[in-house]
Design an enzyme around this catalytic site. Structure first.
Site, mmCIF file in Angstrom:
data_model
loop_
_atom_site.group_PDB
_atom_site.id
_atom_site.type_symbol
_atom_site.label_atom_id
_atom_site.label_comp_id
_atom_site.label_asym_id
_atom_site.label_seq_id
_atom_site.Cartn_x
_atom_site.Cartn_y
_atom_site.Cartn_z
ATOM 1 N N ASP A 155 0.686 -1.131 -0.041
ATOM 2 C CA ASP A 155 0.013 -0.068 -0.149
ATOM 3 C C ASP A 155 0.840 1.342 0.064
ATOM 4 O OD1 ASP A 155 -1.412 -2.242 0.585
ATOM 5 O OD2 ASP A 155 -2.565 -1.122 2.060
ATOM 6 N N GLU A 385 1.561 -9.807 11.485
ATOM 7 C CA GLU A 385 1.300 -9.467 10.048
ATOM 8 C C GLU A 385 2.687 -9.291 9.572
ATOM 9 O OE1 GLU A 385 -1.039 -5.771 10.077
ATOM 10 O OE2 GLU A 385 -1.329 -5.772 7.894
HETATM 11 C C1 GLC Z 1 -2.937 -4.678 3.634
HETATM 12 C C2 GLC Z 1 -1.740 -5.292 2.781
HETATM 13 C C3 GLC Z 1 -2.068 -6.224 1.788
HETATM 14 C C4 GLC Z 1 -2.773 -7.326 2.543
HETATM 15 C C5 GLC Z 1 -4.053 -6.796 3.337
HETATM 16 C C6 GLC Z 1 -4.689 -7.871 4.111
HETATM 17 O O1 GLC Z 1 -3.700 -3.892 3.014
HETATM 18 O O2 GLC Z 1 -1.116 -4.038 2.526
HETATM 19 O O3 GLC Z 1 -1.134 -6.595 1.213
HETATM 20 O O4 GLC Z 1 -3.496 -7.940 1.572
HETATM 21 O O5 GLC Z 1 -3.518 -5.759 4.145
HETATM 22 O O6 GLC Z 1 -3.824 -8.643 4.732
#
Ligand code: GLC
Length: 411
Positions: A155, A385
């Site tokens: 992102d 995460e």
């Molecule tokens: C965030 C991350 C993305 C991922 C999502 C769910 O938006 O940047 O890569 O898919 O979270 O984990």
């Protein structure tokens, strides 16, 4: 640890699809679920196929498989379905994410040989790859474009700083972030990033989510090296599946797209970085920031032997600056922020792809180094995460599905 990893996937299972983690991400995310499917394949093959079936339930008639499928309602996430304004069932966003799905389908099929389950997902995967070509490479350059940073899955990567600086911060949607209520704001994208993210959503919603209109009005248009590399890998995997359940004409068609992507990705090599990097399709400039995505052409088998050696050398240099590879941003770059999401932290899924790439390219040593460090950071900090590259400490959300899935793939 294996038991715990399986428990994370079971806990995040919402009945055929898996949320990345409870609360922070309460829906099905496109690329997360492809990794999750591979994780499930190590202990529950049928459940693994369910994950892909549910992903394809969100597919649009034109082939798009969306970034998020809102199978159930939740107040925990912004921007929810009302911001996207898409009248479908199930509700979805109107953008995509890196297409790991065909790679997952091949992984599943090679483990259980279930032609029936494969035949169910193959048409959707083929349609998805056709959509990339039609909607995101209308001029047939070989490289597909990304119209929103969220589509890259990375992102707030510094690679988008230049192109995003042209995107206005004004929004018609009122911004009500939920993520910063769950997680320390210092670890999340900044407010200004969010305004631009939502400006893009507003712009495309006003364009009716129609690919050719989105293409015309897009204030952000980049050839992301990660997305293109993952797509090339996925096309190769789809071609292997087309040998089993596809037609000769489809195999010719897929091979054509592979040739285009190979040429396109070759043009993204940046000798000054010793890596690949994306390109801003509006200004024409290279997005010359060292990043973990810059290694992903390895995962696509798109690096020359000389490039493999150069990239291994870059990683060796980085490993003198950080404790744990592979930081999402080059640790010697001014933009490096070790705890802010995609501006520095280590992500297990990206590590897994890079390690696969080095292994396939014949560099078993670098592959083993990355895999060992990935296991080490998960052992130390759990299924979080993402990880601080300075010491492998955990950050972001806890009990994360894709980190558990990668543990199982490495086990
Ligand atoms: C965030 C991350 C993305 C991922 C999502 C769910 O938006 O940047 O890569 O898919 O979270 O984990």
């Amino acid at each position: 640890m294996n038991e715990q990893a399986r428990a994370v996937l079971r806990t995040n299972d919402r009945g055929g699809y898996t949320v990345p983690t409870a609360r922070l991400y309460p829906f099905q995310w496109n690329w997360d679920s492809a990794f999750v499917a591979m994780g499930f394949a190590t202990f529950d093959p049928s459940r693994a196929w369910d994950e892909l079936d549910h992903l394809i339930k969100g597919q649009w008639e034109d082939g798009l498989i969306p970034q998020i499928i809102f199978h159930a309602e939740s107040d925990d996430y912004f921007p929810g379905p009302e911001v996207w304004g898409i009248e479908r069932s199930p509700k979805t966003t109107g953008i995509t994410q890196p297409p790991v799905a065909a790679t997952a389908a091949r992984f599943l099929f090679e483990r259980d040989g279930d032609r029936g389950r494969l035949s169910r997902v193959y048409p959707g995967l083929l349609a998805y790859h056709r959509w990339f070509r039609a909607a995101r490479d209308p001029q047939g350059t070989g490289l597909v474009a990304t119209l929103h940073p969220w589509e890259t899955g990375m992102d707030n990567s510094p690679a988008w700083d230049g192109p995003m600086s042209r995107v206005p911060t004004s929004t018609t949607t009122v911004i009500r972030r939920r993520d910063t209520g769950h997680i320390d704001p210092a670890m999340r994208p900044r407010a200004e990033d969010y305004q631009r993210f939502i400006h893009l959503v507003d712009t495309y919603r006003e364009a009716g989510w129609e690919p050719s209109r989105m293409w015309e009005v897009a204030p952000f248009k980049v050839a992301d090296v990660g997305t293109n590399a993952i797509l090339l890998r996925a096309e190769r995997d789809l071609l292997a599946l087309a040998e089993v359940v596809g037609s000769p004409a489809e195999r010719v068609e897929i091979a054509g797209r592979i040739a285009g992507l190979e040429k396109g990705i070759a043009s993204l090599w940046r000798p000054e970085l010793g890596q690949f990097a994306g390109r801003d399709l509006i200004s024409g400039e290279a997005l010359a920031v060292g990043s973990s995505a810059g290694f992903l052409p390895l995962f696509a088998g798109a690096a020359t032997p000389g490039q493999v050696v150069e990239m291994a050398g870059v990683l060796k240099r980085w490993s003198q600056l950080v404790e744990v590879l592979v930081p999402s941003t080059a640790p010697d770059a001014v933009q490096f922020e070790p705890l802010r999401y995609w501006r520095g932290p280590v992500w297990a899924v990206v590590n897994w792809m890079i390690a696969e790439g080095f292994a396939d390219a014949g560099d078993a040593e670098t592959a083993a180094l990355i895999r060992g460090q990935t296991r080490g950071m998960i052992e130390k900090s759990g299924f979080v995460e993402y990880f601080d590259p300075r010491d492998g400490a955990g950050a972001g959300g806890a009990t994360f599905s894709w980190t558990a899935a990668i543990w199982l793939l490495l086990a």
